[in-house]
Design a protein around this motif. Structure first.
Motif, PDB file in Angstrom:
ATOM      1  N   ARG A  54       5.617   0.220   0.459  1.00 58.29           N
ATOM      2  CA  ARG A  54       5.261  -1.007   1.160  1.00 58.29           C
ATOM      3  C   ARG A  54       6.535  -1.626   1.694  1.00 58.29           C
ATOM      4  NH1 ARG A  54       6.919  -5.693  -0.809  1.00 58.29           N
ATOM      5  NH2 ARG A  54       7.270  -5.979  -3.036  1.00 58.29           N
TER       6      ARG A  54
ATOM      7  N   ARG B 176      -4.623 -14.137   0.195  1.00 58.75           N
ATOM      8  CA  ARG B 176      -3.734 -13.672   1.239  1.00 58.75           C
ATOM      9  C   ARG B 176      -3.260 -14.793   2.147  1.00 58.75           C
ATOM     10  NH1 ARG B 176      -0.604  -9.584   2.258  1.00 58.75           N
ATOM     11  NH2 ARG B 176      -2.185  -8.026   1.884  1.00 58.75           N
TER      12      ARG B 176
ATOM     13  N   ASP C  46       1.084  -3.843   2.923  1.00 58.13           N
ATOM     14  CA  ASP C  46       0.269  -3.519   1.761  1.00 58.13           C
ATOM     15  C   ASP C  46       0.766  -2.229   1.121  1.00 58.13           C
ATOM     16  OD1 ASP C  46      -1.599  -5.686   2.031  1.00 58.13           O
ATOM     17  OD2 ASP C  46      -2.375  -4.634   3.784  1.00 58.13           O
TER      18      ASP C  46
END
Length: 540
Positions: free
Chosen positions: A513, A181, A475
């Motif tokens: 998302r 990430r 997400d």
């Protein structure tokens, strides 16, 4: 004597391909490492396709001018062999200098440790899943740190997170952490990592290994096809891979692409340097897979029954869905003919997009239940009797049946109609909607539970506000999770006075998302460049 001006012109012409001639192999060194691990023990979970996946990707990168550092793909490697191959790859890329380019692809098992860290799992080191697995695996951060120290840009494609790994669901997929990430500037202000990362699936989810008779998993299949297309920017090529995988898997699997290429590397290209751009055979423009129709009726000529805030409600829902990648059509104050025409066009768009598509309809306005059926009121005079309601109303069951006939995989209908409504001063048969039909491939949600309504119908919609906030997330989130959060938010905001309701007949989840925005400075904003920019319906 040739002038300096002529020398510059000759140099420029020599650097460009002649019209009609295929592009030349790039002069910059291109170095690749391709690893495919499949022969795991039964205790770990054997895989069918990683060797095939590695082979098809290796063929593609060779066609892009890359040289495999190991001479061929690295197959069924243990930890020592994997780390040795990675060291050789990093050493060659470092020696090649800042003008080189690297490509790393791994196909096999990968997992996230609960205490942190993402791991690529070698073959043969572990026979069962226990704590020793982590010590025997290759930590992704170890690879990233070595690539981070190089000046040359790198592409890292991780085709792991296979859905047959015999771990609990929460541990099967690569999770959070710096390797997956982060890719941020360090606390000390060091420069950005000069790399592009692509993961076969979204964070916290698993990727399909593909059926044994498929030959390849969906990510490798898409990547192999795109590598053999005419050269384009790294970002654009992997965006096409993402769209290909979404379509192949009916949106069940979505690759995650993260770019931290430095500005000097943001326009590097990848693809076949033996093919002219006009020779492209794979689809590069396609019909959007996500479609939404937003209808907001204010009944502006209805005096005290007008709804002054529904256009605001419709707009925030439209904006949120556009941010979530939906091709949106907004119909304010739609009468009966306009609503039916737009539903017809909506179904046509879903049919054109094919079986991977999903559709969402949001209606804000008045609605009620009559004779056990739920009815929406189009723009126009408010009915004063049940007979007028039968003549003027639009039955939800008819709309759902029409949309359900589309070739899409799912239909979602959000009905924001829990407002006080009377027929000539008398209430209808029900205070609100009734529960309805269990249809195939349909999610239906009401802003108010069946048989209830919220008394302040003129106020901005708590339901629209909660949906718009929850659907825009970095997400992936399923429609079921969105609606559960909406329920909690509305209950809290109304102090328990309003309770939304939904039912679903979906076999598999549909995800939302927010679109990821470009990272490099100077690029157009998502609003300017997105193919999903909203369209507003114009009256004829």
């Amino acid at each position: 004597m040739i002038s300096r001006r002529h020398m510059l012109l000759i140099g420029g012409a020599a650097a460009m391909p002649w019209p009609g001639r295929a592009q030349q192999t790039p002069a910059k060194k291109r170095i690749a490492l391709i690893i495919g691990n499949a022969s795991y023990s039964e205790g770990i979970g054997t895989l069918s396709n990683p060797i095939n996946d590695a082979t098809v990707v290796a063929e593609g990168v060779r066609n892009c001018g890359f040289r495999l550092v190991s001479g061929d793909i690295v197959q069924n490697a243990g930890r020592s062999a994997m780390m040795s191959a990675i060291r050789d790859y990093v050493a060659e890329l470092k020696a090649a200098g800042p003008e080189a380019m690297g490509f790393f692809y791994y196909s096999g098992h990968g997992a996230a440790r609960e205490t942190g860290g993402n791991y690529l799992i070698p073959v043969g080191e572990a026979d069962e899943l226990n704590e020793a697995l982590w010590d025997d695996s290759v930590e992704l951060d170890w690879l990233m740190e070595r690539l981070d120290a190089l000046e040359a840009p790198s592409v890292v494609a991780i085709d792991a997170c296979r859905n047959v790994l015999k771990l609990p669901e929460a541990q099967r997929s690569l999770g959070g952490g710096e390797a997956f990430r982060g890719l941020r500037r360090t606390a000390g202000g060091a420069g950005e990592r000069n790399m592009f990362l692509s993961f076969a699936t979204w964070e916290g989810e698993t990727a399909s290994d593909g059926r044994a008779d498929d030959g390849n998993g969906p990510y490798a299949r898409a990547l192999g096809i795109r590598l053999n297309e005419p050269a384009t920017t790294v970002r654009d090529m992997f965006e096409q891979v993402r769209l290909d995988v979404l379509e192949q898997t009916l949106q069940r699997q979505e690759p995650m692409n993260l770019s931290r290429l430095q500005r000097r590397s943001s326009d590097i290209k990848i693809g076949s340097w033996t093919r002219d751009p006009s020779e492209s055979s794979a689809e590069t423009s396609r019909y959007p897979l996500r479609h939404a129709l937003i209808i907001a009726n204010s009944y502006s000529d209805a005096g005290d029954l007008s709804l002054p805030n529904v256009h605001h409600d419709g707009e925030i829902v439209r904006s949120a869905l556009a941010s979530a990648g939906y091709e949106t059509v907004y119909l304010p104050d739609g009468n009966d003919r306009e609503i039916r025409d737009q539903v017809d066009l909506f179904v046509q768009r879903l049919d054109a997009a094919g079986p991977a598509s999903v559709g969402l309809v949001y209606f804000a306005g008045y609605g009620t239940a009559l004779d056990g059926e739920n009815v929406l009121l189009p723009q126009g005079p408010i009915p004063r009797s049940k007979s007028e309601l039968r003549d003027q109303g639009i039955w939800i069951s008819d709309l759902v049946a029409q949309m359900e006939a589309a070739s899409s995989q799912a239909i979602m209908m959000l009905v924001d109609c829990g407002r006080p409504f009377s027929l000539g001063g008398e209430k209808g048969e029900d205070r609100g909607f009734s529960e309805i039909f269990g249809k195939d491939r349909v999610v239906i949600a009401y802003a108010d539970a069946p048989g209830t309504y919220h008394p302040d119908g003129k106020a901005p919609s708590l339901f629209a506000d909660a949906f718009a906030r929850n659907v825009v997330t970095p997400d992936r989130i399923s429609i079921q999770s969105v609606l559960r959060r909406v329920n909690d938010d509305v209950m809290h905001a109304s102090e328990g006075q309003q309770r939304p309701w939904f039912q679903t007949s979906l076999d598999l989840p549909i995800y939302f998302r927010a679109d990821l925005l470009p990272e490099e400075a100077g690029e157009p904003s998502a609003e300017d460049s997105s193919p999903n920019s909203p369209r507003r319906y114009k009256r004829r």
